[in-house]
Enzyme design. Structure first.
Site, mmCIF file in Angstrom:
data_model
loop_
_atom_site.group_PDB
_atom_site.id
_atom_site.type_symbol
_atom_site.label_atom_id
_atom_site.label_comp_id
_atom_site.label_asym_id
_atom_site.label_seq_id
_atom_site.Cartn_x
_atom_site.Cartn_y
_atom_site.Cartn_z
ATOM 1 N N LYS A 86 5.647 83.943 -16.606
ATOM 2 C CA LYS A 86 6.741 84.882 -16.385
ATOM 3 C C LYS A 86 8.003 84.225 -15.829
ATOM 4 C CE LYS A 86 3.422 88.583 -15.514
ATOM 5 N NZ LYS A 86 3.207 88.867 -16.922
ATOM 6 N N LYS A 125 3.956 88.572 -7.201
ATOM 7 C CA LYS A 125 3.048 88.435 -8.339
ATOM 8 C C LYS A 125 2.909 86.968 -8.717
ATOM 9 C CE LYS A 125 5.694 90.931 -11.002
ATOM 10 N NZ LYS A 125 6.293 91.635 -12.172
ATOM 11 N N GLN A 163 10.235 89.590 -6.340
ATOM 12 C CA GLN A 163 11.250 90.456 -6.933
ATOM 13 C C GLN A 163 11.501 91.656 -6.024
ATOM 14 O OE1 GLN A 163 8.995 91.305 -10.486
ATOM 15 N NE2 GLN A 163 10.163 89.834 -11.716
ATOM 16 N N PRO A 164 12.703 92.205 -6.034
ATOM 17 C CA PRO A 164 12.919 93.451 -5.302
ATOM 18 C C PRO A 164 12.143 94.581 -5.977
ATOM 19 C CG PRO A 164 14.810 92.966 -6.676
ATOM 20 C CD PRO A 164 13.914 91.764 -6.755
ATOM 21 N N ARG A 213 12.910 108.113 -26.333
ATOM 22 C CA ARG A 213 14.047 107.707 -27.162
ATOM 23 C C ARG A 213 15.006 106.896 -26.292
ATOM 24 N NH1 ARG A 213 17.664 111.670 -31.042
ATOM 25 N NH2 ARG A 213 19.024 110.047 -31.929
ATOM 26 N N ARG A 239 7.393 93.502 -27.351
ATOM 27 C CA ARG A 239 7.616 94.703 -26.534
ATOM 28 C C ARG A 239 8.485 94.309 -25.342
ATOM 29 N NH1 ARG A 239 2.696 96.604 -23.727
ATOM 30 N NH2 ARG A 239 3.730 96.091 -21.772
ATOM 31 N N GLU A 254 9.698 92.801 -18.223
ATOM 32 C CA GLU A 254 8.850 91.845 -18.942
ATOM 33 C C GLU A 254 9.236 91.841 -20.410
ATOM 34 O OE1 GLU A 254 4.733 91.544 -18.408
ATOM 35 O OE2 GLU A 254 4.787 91.826 -16.237
ATOM 36 N N GLU A 256 7.180 90.976 -23.672
ATOM 37 C CA GLU A 256 5.788 90.742 -24.066
ATOM 38 C C GLU A 256 5.718 90.272 -25.517
ATOM 39 O OE1 GLU A 256 3.080 91.042 -22.281
ATOM 40 O OE2 GLU A 256 3.456 92.398 -20.609
#
Length: 287
Positions: A86, A125, A163-164, A213, A239, A254, A256
């Site tokens: 990441k 993470k 990360q915040p 949407r 994604r 992210e 993906e």
């Protein structure tokens, strides 16, 4: 390709195989680590639910490189390698893509505990993870707990991202699915890190999924992320997960490209697009 977890939980995979066969293609689901698979007998190998890759990253990347020499692999092995950590978020930011602010700490490196003390709270993470494993968020004032979490990961030899915590994620993450570089469909899903200070590796990865949407700005942000991928060709599938920052602007959480859930079960037209993209790739002559 799938995995033991994928066989049990990937609801899209049997739909994909059946749809490919209905399109006249010989398709079958194979575990990426299955013994005695002759990958050179396949015209195309498509990664789908190799959901154990993060726990066996070296083995998985070696497999991707080997398989790519035997047949066409999608997404390609260099893209898989780039996307497997990441820290790619830092690369996207360098390319001007709006991403959730991300700070990386390496094993053996020094860090400022003040990085964990933010008024909105923080998320800690590992840089290599799937399904939010070993990930937790911490409320303001609990930065000592966040530091302990980070030190545990660092002691395991793992890089850590700080990360915040984006409070507006509680309004839902947006997941935009692209097939062949073109937007296909999107969903909104509930927040994953619902309980602060808790590492829960059995949590549901995609809670409360509903069709969505996207706005023009969200589409623009997602396309900016795709355009920043270091690859000469658009990925077969992608994604882009977005959330809103404090000024309600979309940022990439992210990107993906390896084994994302594409939510094809709930979007029949997305399944059609996926099958058409696979079939088109198969019909491209091998050089």
């Amino acid at each position: 390709m799938t995995s033991e977890a994928g066989v049990d939980h990937d609801v899209d995979l049997p739909l994909i195989v059946d749809a490919l066969r209905a399109d006249g293609l010989a398709a079958k689901s194979v575990a990426w680590d299955a013994d005695s698979v002759a990958w050179d007998e396949f015209d195309l190998a498509v990664i789908r639910s190799t959901w154990d890759y993060a726990e066996r990253l070296g083995e998985f990347l070696a497999w991707a490189d080997t398989t790519a020499r035997a047949t066409r692999l999608w997404n390609p092995a260099p893209v898989v390698r780039w996307n497997s950590d990441k820290r790619y978020l830092l690369k996207l930011a360098e390319r001007g893509v709006p991403v959730v602010p991300t700070h990386c700490v390496e094993p053996g490196g020094r860090f400022d505990e003040g990085d964990f003390d933010r008024p909105e709270g923080v998320v800690v993470k590992p840089s290599v993870s799937a399904g939010a494993r070993d990930t937790a968020r911490y409320e303001p004032g609990r930065h000592a707990d966040a530091v302990r979490h980070a030190r545990t990961l660092l002691d395991q030899g793992r890089s850590v991202l700080i990360q915040p915590y984006l409070r507006l994620v509680e309004e839902g993450e947006r997941a935009l699915v692209f097939i062949g570089g073109t937007f296909s469909h999107a969903i909104r899903k509930g927040p994953v890190l619902t309980e602060p200070g808790v590492i829960d590796n059995s949590r549901v990865a995609h809670p409360s999924v509903t069709p969505y949407r996207p706005t023009d700005v969200e589409l623009h942000t997602a396309l900016a992320a795709l355009n920043a991928i270091p690859s000469p060709a658009a990925p077969l599938f992608a994604r882009v997960d977005l959330a809103l920052n404090e000024t309600r602007e979309p940022v990439v959480m992210e990107l993906e490209l390896i084994e994302p859930n594409l939510f094809l079960q709930s979007n029949p037209q997305g399944l059609v697009r996926f099958v058409e993209a696979v079939a088109a790739e198969i019909r491209i002559p091998t050089l």
